[in-house]
Design a protein around this motif. Structure first.
Motif, PDB file in Angstrom:
ATOM      1  N   ASN A   1      40.254  36.441  49.921  1.00  0.00           N
ATOM      2  CA  ASN A   1      39.532  35.846  48.787  1.00  0.00           C
ATOM      3  C   ASN A   1      40.273  36.045  47.470  1.00  0.00           C
ATOM      4  O   ASN A   1      39.699  36.478  46.466  1.00  0.00           O
TER       5      ASN A   1
ATOM      6  N   TYR B   1      40.147  39.598  45.958  1.00  0.00           N
ATOM      7  CA  TYR B   1      38.882  39.934  45.305  1.00  0.00           C
ATOM      8  C   TYR B   1      38.539  41.417  45.438  1.00  0.00           C
ATOM      9  O   TYR B   1      37.951  42.018  44.535  1.00  0.00           O
TER      10      TYR B   1
ATOM     11  N   ARG C   1      40.399  36.790  38.807  1.00  0.00           N
ATOM     12  CA  ARG C   1      39.124  37.486  38.666  1.00  0.00           C
ATOM     13  C   ARG C   1      38.739  38.133  39.998  1.00  0.00           C
ATOM     14  O   ARG C   1      38.735  37.496  41.044  1.00  0.00           O
ATOM     15  N   THR C   2      38.490  39.441  39.947  1.00  0.00           N
ATOM     16  CA  THR C   2      38.113  40.191  41.142  1.00  0.00           C
ATOM     17  C   THR C   2      36.797  40.917  40.874  1.00  0.00           C
ATOM     18  O   THR C   2      36.134  40.684  39.859  1.00  0.00           O
TER      19      THR C   2
END
Length: 496
Positions: A421, A424, A277-278
């Motif tokens: 991240n 992300y 999930r970004t």
């Protein structure tokens, strides 16, 4: 096929041939002279000899640039294997050294053809550096095959330009640096379609060509839909149903490999795969979860992956000029290449990883370099083109050569923002020009080594050689506009 010579008028277009494009065999009438003081035939013989001499010099220089470019691609230091290339390499070692069937989702058809290189590498107790040359070897063999198939069917200088643009003006430069599978598919399908459909080829050549197409498509199962579009076009064009056997054979080979490796001919190796999930709204989904329209727009126009920026020649109309300069057969193959690329775009547009990961450019569409480079080659010699068409060609050549140079010199140069991240903000590298691999080297301006400076100089020489006649035409057209009005630059009545 008769190739138009310098100064001839083409019967089908009524336009003069490009005076900057000397033919292989200048055919000027002997014995004619405009100077009564000169003996008959003396002036014309001198003119023919001068043109032949210039043609020979141009041929030697272009072949020299071509071979120098291939040498550079072969000796340039390889980066460590990564991503899908590393997975394919490890799967091949698992099969050949451990005698185990690899469970990797990637097809083993392309890697299996690298087995002879693995044997050579075993002699030196380290197969990896030898196998790293696999894609550059495939690329070189593809260039040889293109030359052998086209040398007697098209203008020789057009052919040399085509090959030179492939080497020094396409994203093939980055694809020969690793063990990814796109080079195998692009080479076998591209050359195979040429051998199988070019008029005048023998029966055995056509059969080998179709076999290469089937192997290349089976190496990338998603491309079977693109092959279906090509087969449908051939059925419609030739009024024959037999072309449907080609995608059927590719599908059977795909099912056969799945049966041998997984015990199920309908096994879907990519089922259930997805990304994290970004920041993007459709991230984190699996399979064909990306909106089709958004995927098509991104594949065509995004700054980090868009074909417009990485294969700009693909967007230049060229079929009419190809039919004029290279014959209808070559123009027909060019159209098949374009249709295959269009099929790939439709297939990958809804795929969750349409962008192909953090890899330089749109790697799923490597075969696009063939129609893009051929279009650039023919438009570089189109003396009858208007000023805006010439400017578009110039921009496409500049982009193409810069793309090839930056991909080889800087490789997978990405800002850390794209990795942080759990990726992300990875979309920044796909959609923004500042983080695009095409332009990011201009933002950070990394230091160049001595070899990189030599390579960059070579690319600059190729760029000057390709664009000098084009720039000359643009300057002459601008001068004509200044002296005789700007009607030629008016958009009314333009044509490609």
């Amino acid at each position: 096929m008769d190739v138009p010579t310098t100064g001839e008028v083409r019967a089908d277009s009524g336009e003069p041939a490009d005076p900057a494009e000397p033919a292989d065999e200048p055919r000027e009438p002997p014995g004619r002279t405009d100077d009564p003081r000169e003996p008959p035939g003396r002036t014309e013989s001198a003119g023919v000899a001068e043109k032949r001499s210039w043609h020979a010099v141009a041929a030697v220089l272009e072949w020299g640039l071509l071979w120098a470019g291939m040498l550079l691609l072969a000796v340039y230091p390889r980066p460590p294997m990564m991503g899908d290339g590393l997975a394919r390499y490890q799967a091949l070692l698992q099969l050949l050294e451990q005698r185990q069937v690899p469970e990797t989702p990637y097809s083993m058809i392309g890697p299996l053809f690298a087995a002879p290189l693995w044997v050579v590498g075993r002699w030196y107790d380290n197969p990896q550096p030898i196998l790293a040359q696999y894609n550059v070897l495939l690329f070189g063999l593809g260039l040889v095959a293109l030359h052998l198939l086209l040398r007697d069917r098209t203008d020789r200088r057009l052919l040399r330009r085509f090959l030179l643009v492939l080497v020094a003006g396409s994203m093939a430069a980055v694809h020969v640096q690793d063990f990814y599978g796109e080079m195998f598919t692009a080479t076998t399908v591209g050359v195979g379609l040429l051998a199988a459909t070019l008029p005048g080829t023998g029966r055995s050549t056509r059969l080998v060509g179709w076999l290469a197409v089937v192997l290349g498509v089976a190496n990338t199962p998603a491309s079977v839909a693109a092959l279906g579009l090509v087969a449908g076009l051939l059925c419609f064009r030739e009024r024959r149903w037999r072309y449907l056997l080609v995608p059927l054979a590719a599908g059977m080979l795909i099912a056969g490999e799945a049966w041998l490796r997984f015990g199920d001919p309908l096994h879907r190796a990519y089922a259930g795969t997805g990304g994290g999930r970004t920041v993007m709204p459709y991230s984190g989904e699996t399979g064909f979860s990306y909106p089709l329209l958004l995927g098509v727009v991104a594949i065509l126009f995004s700054f980090g992956k868009g074909l417009l920026w990485f294969t700009p020649g693909l967007f230049l109309p060229a079929r009419r000029w190809l039919a004029d300069r290279a014959g209808r057969g070559v123009a027909g193959v060019w159209l098949l290449w374009v249709v295959f690329v269009a099929g790939l775009v439709l297939v990958y547009a809804p795929w969750w990883a349409w962008y192909g990961g953090l890899y330089w450019g749109p790697r799923f569409f490597l075969i696009a370099v063939l129609p893009a480079s051929l279009a650039l080659a023919v438009r570089l010699g189109a003396a009858q083109a208007g000023p805006w068409a010439n400017l578009a060609t110039l921009a496409a050549v500049l982009l193409s050569v810069w793309g090839a140079a930056s991909s080889l010199l800087y490789g997978q140069l990405w800002p850390w923002t794209c990795y942080d991240n759990n990726y992300y903000l990875e979309a920044l590298c796909h959609f923004t020009p500042e983080f695009s691999p095409l332009w990011y080297p201009l933002v950070v301006e990394p230091a160049l080594t001595g070899l990189q400076r030599i390579a960059l100089t070579g690319y600059a020489v190729v760029l000057l050689w390709l664009t000098a006649p084009l720039v000359g035409r643009i300057v002459r057209q601008a001068g004509t506009a200044v002296r005789g009005g700007w009607s030629r630059w008016s958009p009314w009545g333009w044509r490609w």
